[in-house]
Every structure is written in structure tokens, then in C-alpha cells.
Design a protein around this motif. Structure first.
Motif, PDB file in Angstrom:
ATOM      1  N   ASP A 146     -13.749  -6.179  -3.255  1.00 38.12           N
ATOM      2  CA  ASP A 146     -12.394  -6.225  -3.808  1.00 38.12           C
ATOM      3  C   ASP A 146     -11.441  -5.982  -2.653  1.00 38.12           C
ATOM      4  OD1 ASP A 146     -10.423  -6.550  -5.687  1.00 38.12           O
ATOM      5  OD2 ASP A 146     -10.495  -4.478  -6.412  1.00 38.12           O
ATOM      6  N   GLY A 147     -10.194  -6.316  -2.860  1.00 42.32           N
ATOM      7  CA  GLY A 147      -9.211  -6.109  -1.813  1.00 42.32           C
ATOM      8  C   GLY A 147      -8.940  -7.367  -1.016  1.00 42.32           C
ATOM      9  N   VAL A 148      -8.482  -7.178   0.211  1.00 44.77           N
ATOM     10  CA  VAL A 148      -8.018  -8.282   1.052  1.00 44.77           C
ATOM     11  C   VAL A 148      -9.004  -8.517   2.199  1.00 44.77           C
ATOM     12  CG1 VAL A 148      -6.134  -9.111   2.506  1.00 44.77           C
ATOM     13  CG2 VAL A 148      -5.633  -7.689   0.500  1.00 44.77           C
ATOM     14  N   PRO A 149      -9.727  -9.647   2.208  1.00 44.59           N
ATOM     15  CA  PRO A 149     -10.605  -9.958   3.348  1.00 44.59           C
ATOM     16  C   PRO A 149      -9.784 -10.052   4.638  1.00 44.59           C
ATOM     17  CG  PRO A 149     -11.087 -11.405   1.487  1.00 44.59           C
ATOM     18  CD  PRO A 149      -9.813 -10.669   1.146  1.00 44.59           C
ATOM     19  N   GLY A 150     -10.324  -9.516   5.709  1.00 40.88           N
ATOM     20  CA  GLY A 150      -9.600  -9.517   6.973  1.00 40.88           C
ATOM     21  C   GLY A 150      -8.656  -8.343   7.135  1.00 40.88           C
ATOM     22  N   ALA A 151      -8.599  -7.445   6.149  1.00 40.80           N
ATOM     23  CA  ALA A 151      -7.735  -6.263   6.239  1.00 40.80           C
ATOM     24  C   ALA A 151      -8.212  -5.356   7.370  1.00 40.80           C
ATOM     25  CB  ALA A 151      -7.750  -5.508   4.912  1.00 40.80           C
ATOM     26  N   PRO A 152      -7.330  -4.586   7.959  1.00 36.61           N
ATOM     27  CA  PRO A 152      -7.727  -3.725   9.088  1.00 36.61           C
ATOM     28  C   PRO A 152      -8.679  -2.600   8.692  1.00 36.61           C
ATOM     29  CG  PRO A 152      -5.470  -3.269   8.426  1.00 36.61           C
ATOM     30  CD  PRO A 152      -5.889  -4.490   7.686  1.00 36.61           C
TER      31      PRO A 152
END
Length: 254
Positions: A101-107
Motif C-alpha cells: 500500500d502507499g506510493v511506490p518510489g516513496a523515500p
């Protein structure tokens, strides 16, 4: 000794067989109970009959997982590879695959342990009360799964009755976890709980590991207590807050 011709001898032999004779008696006595000094070995050429089948080699599930994981070039392909991996028995008892879940490529990438009942039902990591706790923790450092955080677990399926993961299950899924990190490309990792540390650090005892920066998958990594632990032990929130601030500083300073 009276001599017999062929026909008389044949008739006498048939008569003996009819009386129940099964073998001829030699002139010299034979001791049938005597143990021979040696037993002649049977010739390999004389061996007949079917030969025993050689046991088929059992495939190494970790090697198969590594091959399947490395073949995935995108997160979508990795999800499909995990979905099609049938060597881990956990998938048979789980409702859903819990991938991410969440944003792929997030820091920031956060790895939990194995899915709980809420995650198993939703097919997403960090839902239910523990997920709400995590969202509040992230919001406190101006982060969130909707913009700059990516979430997953070290196991994609719930264990039966929520038991602890077994070492072979962790080892089997480790290649997928490592490939997941490579494809997600975070800058910093957070490992929640003992079992995520066991998977990537091969260490346990989260209370000793937490708060100390280390390396995992060639990335800066912070072990932390799981949000579910904080729900049961509110007194641990002070240390968790200090760890969160350290993660915020690491992301800010690079």
C-alpha cells in the motif's frame, strides 16, 4: 543293485512324487543346519527383476523463490510472481495476498511482519487499529501513505491463527522481499517488529535493536517496535517517537 530301464525309472520317480517326495537324497548325508563359512555373492549380471527407483530430487523452494523474484521487472510482475508461488503453504489458508500500500518510489519504505486478520481481509498492510496508529505516527512527522510512504510486510499471507512465522517461511519469502525493495527504490527502510528484523537483518530482540541505525538491502535501516505493540504498551510511545524523529532527520539530511 537292481537295474531299471528308462520307463521303469520314470514310473518309480512318478510314484515317489505322488507319495509327496520333493527332492532327491544323495548318497552322502547333508547337514541342513550347518552354517556355511561364506556365502557366494550373486553376480551383478545374474540380477533380474525391477530395480528400485531413485528418489526424485526435492526442489529447493528458496532457489525457486529467488528465480521467480529476479524474473520480475516491475512491482506488478512481482505481485504476480508471489501470487503464483505455490511452495509456501501459507497461501492455502489465507483469504488474500497482502502485497503493498502507499506510493511506490516513496523515500520511506516500511516493512511489517505477517498480515493480521484485518490485513488478510482487506488485502492491504497496516489496516485496522494498528494501521490507524501508524497513520497518526506518520502524520506527526508530516508523512503519509497517500504521498511519501510505501508499506509492505515480510510475509504476504497471514499465518494460521496468527501464529509466529516459521524460519523456513521467512527464508522462502526473503527473495521476494529483497526484490520488492529493489523495485520500490526507497531511500530509507523501517523494520517493524522482530520478524521483519529476522528476515532482513537475521537478528531478533527488537527492544535491543530499535533506535539504532543499521544497513539492510544496502539502505539505511531503522528497526522499530510495531504499532500493534504500542497499542498494548502505551509506555513505549516515548521511544517510538524518538525513533520517528530520527527517521525524519535521516530523510531530511539524506
Amino acid at each position: 543293485m537292481e537295474s531299471f530301464d528308462y520307463h521303469q525309472a520314470a514310473e518309480m520317480l512318478a510314484w515317489q512324487v505322488e507319495l509327496g517326495a520333493t527332492e532327491a537324497i544323495c548318497d552322502a548325508p547333508v547337514n541342513r543346519y550347518e552354517v556355511p563359512a561364506s556365502v557366494p555373492k550373486a553376480s551383478a549380471k545374474a540380477t533380474k527383476g525391477p530395480q528400485p527407483l531413485q528418489a526424485a530430487e526435492t526442489p529447493d523452494p528458496v532457489a525457486l523463490a529467488r528465480r521467480a523474484a529476479q524474473s520480475a521487472q516491475t512491482l506488478e510482475e512481482l505481485r504476480a510472481a508471489i501470487q503464483g508461488f505455490e511452495h509456501c503453504e501459507l497461501h492455502k489458508g489465507a483469504r488474500n495476498l497482502v502485497f503493498a500500500d502507499g506510493v511506490p518510489g516513496a523515500p520511506l519504505m516500511i516493512l511489517g511482519e505477517s498480515p493480521d486478520r484485518d490485513e488478510d481481509r482487506a488485502g492491504k498492510p497496516f489496516v485496522g487499529r494498528a494501521g490507524q496508529m501508524l497513520d497518526r505516527m506518520l502524520a506527526a512527522i508530516d508523512m503519509g501513505r497517500d504521498r511519501n510512504v510505501y508499506l509492505s510486510n515480510i510475509l504476504p499471507w497471514r499465518t494460521p491463527q496468527g501464529r509466529d512465522p516459521k524460519p523456513d517461511e521467512i527464508a522462502m519469502m526473503r527473495p521476494f522481499v529483497q526484490r520488492h525493495i529493489e523495485l520500490a527504490k526507497p531511500k530509507v527502510l523501517v523494520l517493524f517488529g522482530n520478524w521483519s528484523c529476522q528476515s532482513l537483518l537475521e537478528k531478533r530482540s527488537i527492544m535491543r535493536l530499535r533506535g539504532n541505525w543499521t544497513k539492510a538491502a544496502d539502505l539505511s535501516c531503522m528497526p522499530m517496535v510495531h504499532p500493534g505493540y504500542l497499542l498494548r504498551n502505551p509506555e513505549a510511545k516515548r521511544e517510538a517517537w524518538a525513533d520517528l524523529l530520527s527517521v525524519q532527520a535521516k530523510l531530511r539530511d539524506g
